[in-house]
Scaffold this motif. Structure first.
Motif, PDB file in Angstrom:
ATOM      1  N   THR A   1     -19.053  -9.941 -65.545  1.00 12.08           N
ATOM      2  CA  THR A   1     -20.101 -10.233 -65.244  1.00 12.08           C
ATOM      3  C   THR A   1     -20.110 -11.822 -64.292  1.00 12.08           C
ATOM      4  OG1 THR A   1     -21.310  -9.191 -66.610  1.00 12.08           O
ATOM      5  CG2 THR A   1     -22.851 -10.366 -65.194  1.00 12.08           C
ATOM      6  N   TYR A   2     -19.461 -12.360 -65.195  1.00 14.80           N
ATOM      7  CA  TYR A   2     -19.480 -14.242 -64.119  1.00 14.80           C
ATOM      8  C   TYR A   2     -18.846 -13.988 -63.223  1.00 14.80           C
ATOM      9  CZ  TYR A   2     -17.691 -18.957 -63.375  1.00 14.80           C
ATOM     10  OH  TYR A   2     -17.156 -20.256 -62.917  1.00 14.80           O
ATOM     11  N   TRP A   3     -17.433 -13.306 -63.732  1.00 17.64           N
ATOM     12  CA  TRP A   3     -15.954 -12.938 -62.385  1.00 17.64           C
ATOM     13  C   TRP A   3     -16.941 -11.998 -60.928  1.00 17.64           C
ATOM     14  CZ3 TRP A   3     -12.643 -16.638 -61.996  1.00 17.64           C
ATOM     15  CH2 TRP A   3     -12.027 -17.166 -62.578  1.00 17.64           C
TER      16      TRP A   3
ATOM     17  N   ASP B   1     -19.863 -12.394 -60.441  1.00 13.78           N
ATOM     18  CA  ASP B   1     -20.939 -13.833 -59.789  1.00 13.78           C
ATOM     19  C   ASP B   1     -19.822 -14.036 -58.351  1.00 13.78           C
ATOM     20  OD1 ASP B   1     -23.581 -14.066 -59.304  1.00 13.78           O
ATOM     21  OD2 ASP B   1     -22.888 -15.905 -60.620  1.00 13.78           O
TER      22      ASP B   1
END
Length: 68
Positions: free
Chosen positions: A13-15, A17
């Motif tokens: 999810t972080y990547w 985003d």
């Protein structure tokens, strides 16, 4: 207690985003270059950079005109 998200899901999810943020920045840079050239209408620029709204394009135009 079991956590809702595992570390792998959080990192994915972080990547995702981060990729979206970078893509948006590149779209803004592209639109700024097109506005500076002054050869295209907002409709044409919006066709080339569909991720930006007309409001964002107007804000970019105001910013570019202030810098000129």
């Amino acid at each position: 207690m079991m956590s809702l998200f595992d570390d792998e899901q959080i990192m994915r999810t972080y990547w995702k985003d981060m990729e979206n943020t970078l893509a948006h920045k590149k779209d803004i840079e592209t639109a700024e270059r097109l506005i500076k050239k002054g050869k295209m209408s907002f409709e044409d620029i919006a066709d080339c950079v569909p991720s930006l709204s007309f409001d964002e394009l107007k804000e970019l135009e105001a910013k570019v005109m202030q810098l000129s």
